[in-house]
Enzyme design. Structure first.
Site: not given
Ligand code: NAD
Length: 376
Positions: A129, A121, A132, A227, A126
């Protein structure tokens, strides 16, 4: 370099790994692209469109035998690994934390396997990815599905026949999918609330016009990759208590909570669901990784005794396969172009590079990825 693209064989999979515009880009860089006959049939793309873009159409057997790089979306069936060309590169989702046998087979057959789940990430990565790109679409689909199933409309309506209150939508987990779900539900006019354990998310939720549900869980935090960290049983209990009232008031609850490489946390239990209104909808987006909702079933819609519909459909991006394929295909061509050696007209597997290091699971007969090596 011959790049082969295979048809998906997983039952019900409608997406495909590469679309003609990506073929065109890669052919212009000097790649030879072979696609399996019928590759685009599920998204309405014909073999002749692939040919026009510069690909040749070939059989699965020939592609497996001859390609220096194989592209697909889902993990390969384990019995196909031995048919791949020795020392070839294989790029797909791999589910490497749960597929020990498959990973061992890839290593044994000298395949350099890149796992799309493991693309780091980082800002540079990006555009590659795929977790995403697919989660984004899945988030949209959860809302459209629930809007169709809910026996109510989403927006507020003021008419001579009376005023209709907006539907109340609660999104649990506001990562990539959850944020898209919030945006989609807002566009449809719903009143949206959301919760996530990562405190940094609050501002993002609010900037989309939704209310962030405040629940004090103490220390939660996130990993270096962004994460969520797993909660303690006490924290989960606190979270459930904090969410119970919001669930009772909601018409739609969408759960998207995931823990990378681990089973998803169970956040909605039977007692909470029993308090919800008849006719309300729960969409468990985590159903394929263990489920956030007690009683949800993969690829089923369950109606509880109190009339709550729990939707546990898998492969949500596959419901919008044209755009899901377009985005996955772009993730792949961006990855290939990033490491394309102009002079050699080939993909250069630079194992010192941060992105390759993160995503490379097997190489030269061994499992090389530290995270995957350390799975117990
Ligand atoms: P994910 O699919 O692993 O999880 C989905 C969401 O579930 C996350 O926001 C996590 O915090 C949440 N979660 C976990 N346990 C929980 C609980 N008990 N109750 C409520 N929520 C809970 O995560 P994702 O969507 O793939 O990515 C997470 C973060 O990573 C994103 O918010 C984003 O900002 C970041 N991201 C960054 C990049 C980058 O920098 N290139 C790329 C993709 C995502």
């Amino acid at each position: 370099m011959i790049i082969g693209v295979l048809k998906e064989v997983h039952p019900g999979e409608t997406r495909c790994a590469l679309i003609p515009s990506s073929v065109d880009r890669l052919v212009k860089k000097g790649a030879q692209i072979s696609v399996e006959a019928g590759l685009g049939s599920t998204i309405g793309v014909t073999d002749s469109e692939y040919q026009k873009a510069g690909a040749t159409i070939d059989s699965r057997t020939n592609i497996l035998k001859n390609a220096d790089m194989v592209l697909r979306l889902r993990k390969p069936p384990v019995e196909e690994v031995a048919l791949l060309k020795k020392d070839s590169i294989h790029i797909s989702f791999l589910d490497p934390f749960n597929e020990k046998g498959l990973v061992a087979e890839l290593a044994k057959n000298n395949i350099s396997a890149l796992s799309m789940e493991m693309i780091p990430r980082s800002t540079r990565a990006q555009k590659m990815d795929a977790l995403s790109s697919q989660a984004n679409l899945a988030g949209y689909v959860t809302v459209v599905l629930s809007a169709e199933r809910l026996p109510k409309i989403f927006p507020m309506l003021m008419t001579p026949a009376g005023t209709i209150q907006p539907a109340r939508v609660f999104i649990i987990g506001a990562g990539v999918a959850g944020l898209q779900a919030i945006a989609t539900a807002k566009r449809l006019g719903a009143r949206v609330e959301a919760f996530d354990t990562r405190p940094v998310v609050k501002e993002q939720v609010q900037s989309l016009g939704a209310k962030f549900v405040e629940i004090d869980l103490g220390e939660t935090g996130q990993t270096a990759q962004g994460y969520a960290k797993a909660l303690t049983p006490e924290q989960i209990k606190k979270q459930q208590d904090g969410m119970a009232k919001v669930c009772t008031q909601s018409d739609v609850v969408i759960t998207t909570a995931q823990l990378f490489g681990r089973k998803a946390p169970v956040l909605l239990n039977k007692e909470m669901i029993a308090q919800m209104k008849p006719g309300s909808i729960i969409v468990d987006m985590a159903v394929e990784t263990g489920g956030n909702v007690e009683g949800s079933k993969v690829n089923e819609e369950v109606i509880t005794d109190n009339g709550v519909r729990i939707i546990g459909l898998g492969n949500l991006p596959g419901k919008v396969a044209v755009h899901a394929s377009q985005m996955y295909s772009a993730n792949l061509h961006n990855l290939i172009e990033e490491y394309w050696d102009k002079d050699a007209k080939a993909f250069k597997l630079n194992i010192e590079d941060e992105i390759i290091k993160g995503a490379l699971i097997t190489h030269q007969g061994a499992v090389v990825n530290e995270m995957v090596k350390n799975i117990k």
